[in-house]
Design a protein around this motif. Sequence first.
Motif, PDB file in Angstrom:
ATOM      1  N   LYS A   1       0.826  -1.206   0.000  1.00  0.00           N
ATOM      2  CA  LYS A   1       0.000   0.000   0.000  1.00  0.00           C
ATOM      3  C   LYS A   1       0.862   1.259   0.000  1.00  0.00           C
ATOM      4  N   LEU A   2       1.954   1.223   0.754  1.00  0.00           N
ATOM      5  CA  LEU A   2       2.852   2.371   0.788  1.00  0.00           C
ATOM      6  C   LEU A   2       3.450   2.632  -0.580  1.00  0.00           C
TER       7      LEU A   2
ATOM      8  N   LEU B   1      -6.656  21.540  -8.699  1.00  0.00           N
ATOM      9  CA  LEU B   1      -5.440  21.299  -7.921  1.00  0.00           C
ATOM     10  C   LEU B   1      -5.776  21.125  -6.445  1.00  0.00           C
ATOM     11  N   ALA B   2      -6.695  21.940  -5.937  1.00  0.00           N
ATOM     12  CA  ALA B   2      -7.089  21.801  -4.534  1.00  0.00           C
ATOM     13  C   ALA B   2      -7.705  20.438  -4.275  1.00  0.00           C
ATOM     14  N   GLY B   3      -8.521  19.949  -5.214  1.00  0.00           N
ATOM     15  CA  GLY B   3      -9.171  18.653  -5.027  1.00  0.00           C
ATOM     16  C   GLY B   3      -8.193  17.499  -5.007  1.00  0.00           C
ATOM     17  N   ILE B   4      -7.291  17.450  -5.990  1.00  0.00           N
ATOM     18  CA  ILE B   4      -6.362  16.319  -6.051  1.00  0.00           C
ATOM     19  C   ILE B   4      -5.326  16.401  -4.946  1.00  0.00           C
ATOM     20  N   ALA B   5      -4.900  17.598  -4.573  1.00  0.00           N
ATOM     21  CA  ALA B   5      -3.945  17.740  -3.479  1.00  0.00           C
ATOM     22  C   ALA B   5      -4.558  17.256  -2.171  1.00  0.00           C
ATOM     23  N   SER B   6      -5.833  17.562  -1.957  1.00  0.00           N
ATOM     24  CA  SER B   6      -6.506  17.055  -0.765  1.00  0.00           C
ATOM     25  C   SER B   6      -6.596  15.543  -0.793  1.00  0.00           C
ATOM     26  N   LEU B   7      -6.891  14.994  -1.949  1.00  0.00           N
ATOM     27  CA  LEU B   7      -7.071  13.555  -2.077  1.00  0.00           C
ATOM     28  C   LEU B   7      -5.803  12.791  -1.734  1.00  0.00           C
ATOM     29  N   ILE B   8      -4.626  13.297  -2.128  1.00  0.00           N
ATOM     30  CA  ILE B   8      -3.379  12.572  -1.849  1.00  0.00           C
ATOM     31  C   ILE B   8      -2.777  12.971  -0.505  1.00  0.00           C
TER      32      ILE B   8
ATOM     33  N   ALA C   1       7.504  18.474  -4.477  1.00  0.00           N
ATOM     34  CA  ALA C   1       8.030  17.671  -5.585  1.00  0.00           C
ATOM     35  C   ALA C   1       9.466  17.235  -5.325  1.00  0.00           C
ATOM     36  N   GLU C   2      10.248  18.113  -4.727  1.00  0.00           N
ATOM     37  CA  GLU C   2      11.640  17.753  -4.423  1.00  0.00           C
ATOM     38  C   GLU C   2      11.697  16.598  -3.435  1.00  0.00           C
ATOM     39  N   ARG C   3      10.870  16.628  -2.401  1.00  0.00           N
ATOM     40  CA  ARG C   3      10.875  15.548  -1.413  1.00  0.00           C
ATOM     41  C   ARG C   3      10.323  14.257  -2.006  1.00  0.00           C
ATOM     42  N   ILE C   4       9.312  14.377  -2.885  1.00  0.00           N
ATOM     43  CA  ILE C   4       8.732  13.177  -3.493  1.00  0.00           C
ATOM     44  C   ILE C   4       9.716  12.517  -4.448  1.00  0.00           C
ATOM     45  N   SER C   5      10.557  13.317  -5.092  1.00  0.00           N
ATOM     46  CA  SER C   5      11.515  12.741  -6.047  1.00  0.00           C
ATOM     47  C   SER C   5      12.477  11.768  -5.381  1.00  0.00           C
ATOM     48  N   ALA C   6      12.663  11.871  -4.060  1.00  0.00           N
ATOM     49  CA  ALA C   6      13.563  10.962  -3.348  1.00  0.00           C
ATOM     50  C   ALA C   6      12.877   9.682  -2.924  1.00  0.00           C
ATOM     51  N   LEU C   7      11.561   9.575  -3.153  1.00  0.00           N
ATOM     52  CA  LEU C   7      10.834   8.376  -2.746  1.00  0.00           C
ATOM     53  C   LEU C   7      10.936   7.298  -3.808  1.00  0.00           C
ATOM     54  N   PRO C   8      10.875   6.005  -3.415  1.00  0.00           N
ATOM     55  CA  PRO C   8      10.862   4.915  -4.412  1.00  0.00           C
ATOM     56  C   PRO C   8       9.576   4.943  -5.211  1.00  0.00           C
ATOM     57  N   GLY C   9       9.657   4.481  -6.429  1.00  0.00           N
ATOM     58  CA  GLY C   9       8.477   4.456  -7.283  1.00  0.00           C
ATOM     59  C   GLY C   9       8.182   3.105  -7.856  1.00  0.00           C
ATOM     60  N   ARG C  10       9.068   2.070  -7.564  1.00  0.00           N
ATOM     61  CA  ARG C  10       8.851   0.724  -8.091  1.00  0.00           C
ATOM     62  C   ARG C  10       8.978  -0.266  -6.949  1.00  0.00           C
ATOM     63  N   SER C  11       8.464  -1.472  -7.153  1.00  0.00           N
ATOM     64  CA  SER C  11       8.472  -2.481  -6.106  1.00  0.00           C
ATOM     65  C   SER C  11       9.876  -2.859  -5.697  1.00  0.00           C
TER      66      SER C  11
ATOM     67  N   CYS D   1       3.175   5.918  -2.989  1.00  0.00           N
ATOM     68  CA  CYS D   1       4.307   6.629  -3.589  1.00  0.00           C
ATOM     69  C   CYS D   1       4.106   6.799  -5.089  1.00  0.00           C
ATOM     70  N   ALA D   2       3.576   5.775  -5.736  1.00  0.00           N
ATOM     71  CA  ALA D   2       3.315   5.865  -7.176  1.00  0.00           C
ATOM     72  C   ALA D   2       2.299   6.973  -7.469  1.00  0.00           C
ATOM     73  N   GLN D   3       1.284   7.081  -6.603  1.00  0.00           N
ATOM     74  CA  GLN D   3       0.298   8.148  -6.777  1.00  0.00           C
ATOM     75  C   GLN D   3       0.941   9.524  -6.616  1.00  0.00           C
ATOM     76  N   LEU D   4       1.878   9.646  -5.663  1.00  0.00           N
ATOM     77  CA  LEU D   4       2.566  10.922  -5.467  1.00  0.00           C
ATOM     78  C   LEU D   4       3.396  11.290  -6.688  1.00  0.00           C
ATOM     79  N   HIS D   5       4.151  10.313  -7.218  1.00  0.00           N
ATOM     80  CA  HIS D   5       4.960  10.585  -8.423  1.00  0.00           C
ATOM     81  C   HIS D   5       4.062  11.004  -9.590  1.00  0.00           C
ATOM     82  N   ARG D   6       2.937  10.323  -9.744  1.00  0.00           N
ATOM     83  CA  ARG D   6       2.022  10.661 -10.836  1.00  0.00           C
ATOM     84  C   ARG D   6       1.454  12.069 -10.636  1.00  0.00           C
ATOM     85  N   PHE D   7       1.145  12.420  -9.403  1.00  0.00           N
ATOM     86  CA  PHE D   7       0.632  13.757  -9.105  1.00  0.00           C
ATOM     87  C   PHE D   7       1.634  14.826  -9.521  1.00  0.00           C
TER      88      PHE D   7
END
Length: 696
Positions: A592-593, A633-640, A680-690, A597-603
């Motif tokens: 799930k985590l 933008l407000a809607g999708i940012a709230s969702l994630i 975006a800078e912090r998300i770029s350091a997150l893994p995006g694949r299994s 992360c994949a949703q964050l990268h896509r966002f």
Amino acid sequence: MKWVRERAELEFDAAGNLRGGFGTTQDISDLKQSEMALRESEARLRQAAQAAHFGIFDGDPIAGTIYWSPELREILGFPADIATPPLGEIPDLVHPDDAVRMRETCARVLDPAGDGQLDDAFRIRRATGELRWVHLNGRAEFAGEGQERRAVRLSGVMRDVTESHQTQLALQQAKQAADLAAQTKSAFLANMSHEIRTPLSVVIGLAHLLRRDISAPAKVHKLDQLCATSNHLLALLNDILDLSRVHAGRLVLDETDFGLDSVIAQVMRMVESMASAKGLTLTAESTPAVRDLRLRGDPLRLAQVLVNLSGNAVKFTDRGGVRLCVSCIAEQPAAVTLRFAVVDTGCGIAPADQAQLFEPFTQTDSSSTREHGGTGLGLAISQNLVALMGSSIQVRSAPGSGSTFSFEIVVPRATGSVHDAAGAPAAVLTTALDGLHVLFAEDHPQTQMIVLEMLEDLGCEVDLASDGAEAVACARAHAYDLVLLDMQMPKMDGVAAARAIRALPGFAATPIVALTANAFAEDRQRCLDAGMNAHLAKPVTPDTLAAALSPWLPAIAIPSNDTPPCDHPLDLLLAAIPGLHVGRAWRTSPDKLLDYCAQLHRFVSVHADDIGQLRQHLDAGRRSEALLIAHNLAGIASLIGARELASLASDLVRALREDGDASTIQHLAAAGAAAFASLAERISALPGRSEDLASG
């Protein structure tokens, strides 16, 4: 002294010598007195005209002539050396916008078939160009009969009413401004109620969900404090809205059958924890016959008054106790007269302070070191509520001798059966809702997440719609045991959706409940008028949601969720990102985590250019396009869970909708761009694949 008129005729001969004559002497004293009286009357009339600022006119419609007094000439700005215009040209002297009406008025007054009365006001433009308002009062006199009847005289007075007209216009404009201000205030409060209750719903909902999942005593204590503070804020919001409705004359009492015993029990439940914490006794004193009364009125507002009075009594009492005394002082076949009294052994109130007790935002101790908190709204609201019930709250108190707050009201007896299900706490509901199909429509992403989780924890199978149109489409395709609708949604609001769903085959008896941040009585009435069964104001907790649904569905249990968050380093990485809130559903497993992360990268990938495009639209003056980008933008940012960015985007939406100034909007856009870049800078350091997750 007499006035005489002498007349004589003399005879002369051919040589011009007087031969004789004869004459008469006439006493004209009465005639002279009449002439003098007329002159005096005319003088008095001129003085009155000068003092009252009116002029006299007297016209001959047949000859087309008209007389103007000097005062009338002064009003019209006509010098004495300019001839009076013919009667037919008088309408030409008025303002062009009033000329047609003036001619119609003259024709009506001179019409032999009419009453000849003249009473109207017009604008005139004086010779100097100055615009004045004048009022004409007069009448036409007629002569002849039948076809020969015609106006032979038109006389009356003209008054300059410019000042009074301007005063009347100013008063009218002031009233319109006051009405507009009241409407604006009402609309503002309705909107602010929605705007405040929505995030407050998130706070209270998340706190209850976290409280259920956490067992560590220290964390539980902190969450209990958070819940208590949130509830206090909600109570303050309700007080402010109630006071505003009272001042606007829009607070209306409900009429429903209820049992007096349930109201007394509710008041005791709500105050007993406060009294217990201070070591005070809290008792309700009434006879069994009084407790068994079944009445008709507004039990919620009655309980609100009693809770306010009892809560105040506990607040200002340090030793002893508080008593709620209810007695019947008169009985009639259709109604009873009840006396409610709250008696305490507290510090008492000085006579000088008692007069201001019921003023809003006023407290007997307003110093910065005062011991007792509060806004001073409770007693003001209670007094207004009791006034709506036809009575007033009385105070009997003295310093050091405690206080008694009491009121007497006449309450009709119940006309039907009384249901006290609302008086039972939700904790006694034990049967689960497994298998029940619920349609839930809500456009706010975080509210979607929280209420959806609450419903699923109750055992419901939930279909989610993001607006009223989607809800109607779902209802056309499926049958539901219950429908939950927000009132304020895009495309189609909840009221319209309720009407449309109620008209669908198979939904005539389906429970429809409004779940909304709109807390006004008129909003609730709109819901009921649209065919909804109930109105539940946000924020909600699992208990309040269960209690609200229980009248329409089988009894509800709130199942516990024993699945703890997974223990994984990625959870710590996500928690360290400022402005990002990871929902509990994403934290139940490593998979799930990773999905999150994949949703964050896509966002970040999809919305990287949003702020830039928004600024381009603003520079080109296309605010509607900028508003659409900010809203999405407000809607999708709230969702994630990107709360900081969602908040800034929401502020942008509000500023654009309200035609905010350009500097504020540019400032918000710059802040949004900075927040997005940091995220975006912090998300770029997150893994995006299994494999990234596995290696972590």
